[in-house]
Design an enzyme around this catalytic site. Structure first.
Site, PDB file in Angstrom:
ATOM      1  N   SER A  26     -21.686  -4.849  15.876  1.00  0.00           N
ATOM      2  CA  SER A  26     -21.950  -4.591  14.401  1.00  0.00           C
ATOM      3  C   SER A  26     -20.651  -3.938  13.784  1.00  0.00           C
ATOM      4  O   SER A  26     -20.490  -3.965  12.694  1.00  0.00           O
ATOM      5  CB  SER A  26     -22.840  -3.526  14.299  1.00  0.00           C
ATOM      6  OG  SER A  26     -24.187  -4.208  14.910  1.00  0.00           O
ATOM      7  N   HIS A  64     -35.602  -3.284   7.747  1.00  0.00           N
ATOM      8  CA  HIS A  64     -35.072  -2.240   6.843  1.00  0.00           C
ATOM      9  C   HIS A  64     -35.663  -2.097   5.543  1.00  0.00           C
ATOM     10  O   HIS A  64     -35.123  -1.273   4.561  1.00  0.00           O
ATOM     11  CB  HIS A  64     -33.421  -2.508   6.593  1.00  0.00           C
ATOM     12  CG  HIS A  64     -32.718  -2.228   7.953  1.00  0.00           C
ATOM     13  ND1 HIS A  64     -32.347  -3.101   9.024  1.00  0.00           N
ATOM     14  CD2 HIS A  64     -32.231  -1.089   8.418  1.00  0.00           C
ATOM     15  CE1 HIS A  64     -31.707  -2.451  10.019  1.00  0.00           C
ATOM     16  NE2 HIS A  64     -31.674  -1.144   9.840  1.00  0.00           N
ATOM     17  N   CYS A  95     -27.894  -3.318   8.957  1.00  0.00           N
ATOM     18  CA  CYS A  95     -29.061  -4.623   9.100  1.00  0.00           C
ATOM     19  C   CYS A  95     -28.398  -5.670   9.396  1.00  0.00           C
ATOM     20  O   CYS A  95     -27.425  -6.439   8.572  1.00  0.00           O
ATOM     21  CB  CYS A  95     -29.614  -4.461   7.621  1.00  0.00           C
ATOM     22  SG  CYS A  95     -30.819  -5.764   7.488  1.00  0.00           S
TER      23      CYS A  95
END
Lengths: 371, 707
Positions: free
Chosen positions: B326, B369, B382
């Site tokens: 991420s 989310h 997300c």
């Protein structure tokens, strides 16, 4: 005893030359033993005492008329042979050979004295045998036999160098006493023919180290760390001295012990390394002067005995110098022959000075009338 | 005259004898001529040759290893120095007449005959008189015994040399590297030509890259030996020339924090100064102690270093290629902003999964989310948002903006590193001979799939975002100094390019990174500092092909990239903990420690600062209160600022020169005393009075300005 007339015949230049040679010898011994016994210079001091004693002996050898010695020629010879036999029986060993006779705190080498006895004996023989037109082989048989006795005794010690030296002295004296050309040629030819046979017998009797020395002489690089080491290190020492040398006490080969036997057999290498070509040449010239002076003495001697004594002593000096120096230069095999008055060694110094005294004696009395 | 018979000739004539004397004269002349000619040949014609032979007979030339250049951190803290050590040196030729010497020497040194002979044989084409180092770093006891039994050990020499010493052991060891003997292959190369065969050169890291500066030049010592191989005296002694010193970009405190924070976990930490590209800290685990290399590795050590599955010699910071997870969303965000596609995605509803193609792509948060815009997508990481953004932009846009941030290719730091990979359609076609499938873009959008990066690339990515888009080539050396302490070469920042992106977009990302740490939904609250605003981004890289929950080995890699202070970025950090689980919980606290240490707001620094407050001035001169020993030193180290730094550098250089002098004179003394006394170790950490004085001066200055 000495009278004034004799003193007026003193050749002071010869005395000066001998003293110069002794000084050179002491200087060399000091350097060669400099780093040896922890700087106490024991050997140097001892050599000094030997020289003082030797010089006294030399002067003593001048006092009487040398002709008186002729009578004792065979006696000296006999004593020498007895001493050599004694060495075999009770002698002291050193460096793999039995050469020394103990003499109180000192010890001496009868083989050195034997050379002188041999000279006197041969001088007496050749001065009295009445042969003036060259000896025949038959006429030489007896003196040769007499010479071979001490030679064999010395070689047995084993001291190949002194044995050879005695033979060389004999040859020198024979050449001057005269040998027929025919006899000489016969001797040379049979010698050449018999050489292989004699060699094999001779070779068989040599000790291993002697064989090695001869092999190494023929090819020094065959064993650079072993037997060839002496010659290689000596050549390096002499060569590295170059024209003017490394300076007194600065010879690296000598002072760092790369040079073996440097205070005895290889002392010339020490001189050459530290004094260079110039110094070596001066030393050789000093020897040359004494030798030529000896020949001149023989030439002027008033009688056959005196002339033959001079010839014998000259032969002894010449062969010692040529073989010793030739050995250090790598052009002669390594045989243990000292350089007279330069190599360390008491008996050798005494014998040489005694011989020079006799030479002087002959020279000094060259004009003296017989009564 | 010659042929004239003496008038006093008496009864026997001597004429025949005298007639033959010429034979003797001729013999004398010929033989003496031969002797003189031979003398002339040996002494005059070949004198030079024999002089050389006599020199090599007596002189053993030993090379003296030079001290390598000292490595300082950016504030003048010594991190690689030299320490005196004893080498036992042996000339086999000197012992050839003394059998058993090797055995005796071996017994003293704890070596077998085989060990020593192997050392002797290791040098090819050896000059027979060349001395060999049979043991380096011999102990004082060993050396004493060798010296005591000197006469029994011909050809053995003891020499004091300066050996490379890393005072902190396993500290930035992958970056510093290590030294080792030059190999025969290396000796063939231009760079190493002419070095002695057992010379030590840098074989890894900075030691290798900058070897030609820090190597120095070997000295030579001519030792006279006698025929027994015993050392007589030193004839000449050319001191070795020390290598040049280097000031590294490393910050000791940051590095120390990184080392401590990492502990024994496998992984890497890289910290970069965003406005210069300077590497402030770099650590990789598992590590090694570089001190062991020049001493000769034991087989066990060598086996561990080369065969352990943790690959201790591998510098993960530069050579570890991992999917960025991420953390890649930062690059994605930039691409989204620049392409404007984010606007279309903003407001997307994350339900925890997205059906794409013939499969469901999940968000890491299975419950979803809710409605997400870009800021929240970064803060809460997300996945669904970035799947959709990636799908809209396409892989080539992702490639373009990632490349602006320096991903997917080597950074040019100058030490061996890997490229990583940022895929593109062109790459797919060229390498895989296949077209790009849209589903592959989705994996890439969250930093998985084909994408891989190295930790240093991610640190620089953050640095580039933080500095407004300037892509620097990371550097590890600031300055090279000559032996006089004056700079020989400096390394100004190298700009590789300016990312053609809008500043406000980068600012947007910075805000989002701050949110990651500070906002309620952020994934890295553990990076929050009381003293400084930290921004960051977590990442959790899936270990490809392995299921979850099957033990530590199969856990995900935990990433965290960070920057601080957000309002005025001074440090960018990347932390990777292999199989560490979640980036937020595992890696973020480590980044925080490094940041606080570098900005001197960590607990230790604060304590020291408080201690410094106790210094008051009286009559214009500083007076010390309640400060002793180590706290004083620590207080000094704590000081920051340009002026302080330059003073420190100068003081350190002076101190170093003094230390060098100490070392050489101590070594000399030791040699002279025949090693009867222990050579002094140079004090590496000890601040000298010069440094203290400089510090005092500076402090009065600070106070004055405050007033």
């Amino acid at each position: 005893m000495l009278d004034r007339r004799l003193v007026s015949n003193f050749d002071w230049t010869f005395i000066a030359a001998v003293l110069a040679l002794m000084a050179a010898g002491l200087t060399a011994v000091y350097s060669a033993t400099y780093s040896m016994d922890g700087g106490r210079h024991g050997l140097f001091v001892r050599q000094g005492y030997w020289f003082i004693a030797g010089f006294a002996v030399m002067l003593g050898a001048v006092m009487f008329d040398y002709r008186r010695l002729a009578r004792w020629g065979y006696v000296f010879y006999g004593i020498a042979v007895v001493l050599l036999i004694a060495v075999m029986a009770v002698g002291r060993s050193g460096m793999g050979a039995q050469r020394w006779l103990p003499l109180g705190p000192l010890s001496f080498q009868p083989s050195e004295v034997a050379k002188l006895a041999l000279i006197l004996m041969l001088a007496k023989f050749f001065s009295e045998d009445g042969v003036t037109n060259g000896h025949t082989l038959r006429q030489l048989a007896r003196p040769l036999a007499l010479v071979m006795v001490p030679v064999l005794l010395v070689v047995k010690q084993p001291d190949l160098g002194t044995g050879l030296m005695m033979l060389f002295i004999f040859c020198g004296m024979v050449v001057v006493a005269g040998i027929r050309v025919k006899s000489f040629l016969t001797l040379a030819v049979t010698g050449l023919l018999a050489a292989p046979l004699a060699w094999s017998v001779f070779w068989g009797h040599l000790k291993d180290y002697q064989k090695k020395r001869i092999l190494v002489f023929l090819s020094p690089d065959s064993d650079p760390s072993g037997a060839g080491y002496h010659v290689i290190q000596s050549k390096i020492a002499i060569g590295s001295g170059a024209l003017t040398g490394k300076g007194y006490l600065n010879g690296t080969q000598s002072q760092l012990s790369f040079l073996p036997e440097r205070h005895t057999d290889f002392i010339f290498s020490v001189v050459s390394e530290e004094w260079g070509f110039v110094g070596s040449l001066l030393l050789l010239l000093l020897f040359l002067f004494i030798i030529l002076w000896g020949i001149e003495t023989a030439n002027k001697a008033k009688d056959r005995f005196g002339a033959m004594v001079a010839v014998g002593i000259v032969s002894m000096l010449v062969f010692h110098v040529v073989i010793n120096v030739g050995m250090t230069l790598g052009i002669m095999p390594v045989v243990g022959v000292p350089l007279p008055l330069v190599s360390y060694g008491g008996t050798s110094a005494m014998t040489t000075l005694l011989a020079l005294g006799l030479l002087f004696n002959v020279n000094m009395r060259r004009f003296h009338l017989f009564y | 005259m010659w042929y004239h018979n003496s008038v006093h000739g008496g009864g026997e004539g001597t004429a025949d004898i005298k007639r033959r004397l010429w034979i003797i004269v001729a013999f004398v002349v010929v033989s003496f001529s031969a002797l003189v000619l031979r003398l002339w040949y040996l002494q005059v014609v070949r004198g030079k040759y024999y002089r050389e032979l006599s020199e090599s007979n007596r002189i053993r030339e030993v090379d003296i290893r030079p001290p390598r250049g000292i490595l300082y951190d950016r504030n003048g803290v010594i991190i690689a120095a030299n320490t005196p050590s004893y080498s036992v040196i042996f000339t086999p030729e000197d012992a050839k007449d003394s059998p058993g010497t090797v055995e005796k020497l071996g017994a003293i040194l704890g070596m077998t005959t085989g060990d020593i002979e192997a050392r002797i044989k290791s040098e090819r084409n050896r000059n027979p008189y060349k001395p060999i180092r049979v043991k380096e770093n011999a102990s004082f006891e060993e050396v004493s015994e060798v010296e005591a039994r000197k006469d029994d050990l011909p050809g053995v020499i003891v020499q004091v040399e300066l050996r490379r010493y890393y005072p902190y052991g396993e500290f930035a060891s992958h970056l510093l590297g290590y030294i080792g003997k030059v190999t025969p292959e290396q000796l063939e190369k231009e760079e190493y030509k002419g070095l002695p065969p057992d010379f030590l050169i840098g074989q890894y890291g900075i030691e290798r890259t900058f070897d030609r500066y820090i190597r120095g030049e070997p000295g030579k010592r001519g030792v006279e030996v006698d025929a027994m191989g015993r050392q007589v005296r030193v004839i000449y002694n050319t001191e070795p020339a020390a290598g040049q010193d280097m000031v590294l970009t490393l910050d000791y405190k940051a590095q120390k924090a990184a080392e401590d924070a990492m502990g024994d976990q496998p992984g890497a930490i890289v910290a970069i100064e965003p406005r210069t590209g300077e590497v402030l800290a770099m650590t990789s685990r598992p590590g090694f102690d570089p001190n062991i290399f020049p001493l000769g590795l034991t087989p066990a050590e060598w086996a561990y270093l080369t065969q352990d599955e943790g690959k201790p010699l591998n510098n993960r910071a530069l050579q570890g290629q991992f999917p960025p997870g991420s953390t890649f969303k930062l690059a994605m965000a930039l691409a989204g902003l620049e392409t404007g596609k984010f606007a279309s995605v903003n407001g997307v509803f994350c339900s925890g999964g997205w059906f794409f193609g013939n499969r469901v792509f999940h968000c890491w948060k299975r419950e979803g989310h809710g409605t997400v815009a870009l800021h929240k997508a970064v803060v809460e990481s997300c996945d669904i948002y970035f799947y959709k953004l990636g799908d809209l932009m396409g892989i080539d846009n992702i490639h373009k903006y990632s490349t602006y941030l320096g991903l997917g290719k080597q950074t040019g730091v100058g030490i061996r590193e890997k490229d990583g990979l940022i895929p593109s359609t062109e790459w797919k076609q060229r390498v895989r001979h296949d077209k790009w499938y849209p589903g592959e873009t989705l994996s890439c959008a969250i930093g998985q799939g084909y994408i891989s990066t190295t930790p240093i690339q991610l640190a620089r990515m953050v640095a580039t975002i933080a500095n407004g888009g300037t892509l620097y080539q990371p550097s590890v050396v600031r300055e090279i100094r000559g032996r006089d302490g004056k700079p020989v070469a400096s390394f100004p920042p190298v700009v590789l390019g300016e990312a053609p992106v809008k500043r406000e977009h980068l600012q947007f990302i910075m805000d989002a990174m701050k949110g990651v740490v500070e906002e309620p939904g952020g994934t890295a609250h553990s990076a929050k500092s009381e003293h400084v605003t930290v921004g960051g981004k977590t990442g959790t890289a899936q270990v490809i092909g392995l299921g979850k929950g099957r033990g530590k080995k199969y856990q995900d890699h935990a990433w965290f990239v960070a920057v601080a202070p957000v309002e005025d970025p001074k440090i960018a950090v990347c932390v990777l903990v292999e199989h560490g689980g979640h980036g937020g919980s595992t890696s973020a606290p480590l980044a925080k420690k490094v940041i606080e240490a570098y900005l001197r707001v960590d607990e230790e620094s604060l304590r020291e600062k408080a201690a410094l407050e106790n210094i008051t001035t009286a009559g214009g001169r500083p007076v010390l209160k309640n400060i002793t020993g180590s706290r004083w030193k620590a207080a000094l180290r704590n000081m920051t600022g340009i002026r302080w730094k330059s003073i420190m550098d100068e003081a350190a250089a002076r101190k170093k020169r003094a230390a060098m002098k100490n070392v050489t004179s101590a070594a000399k003394r030791a040699r002279m005393n025949n090693l009867s006394s222990t050579a002094k170790r140079p004090s590496l950490m000890n601040r000298t009075s010069a440094a203290k004085k400089a510090a005092m001066k500076n402090m009065t200055g600070v106070k004055a300005r405050k007033r």
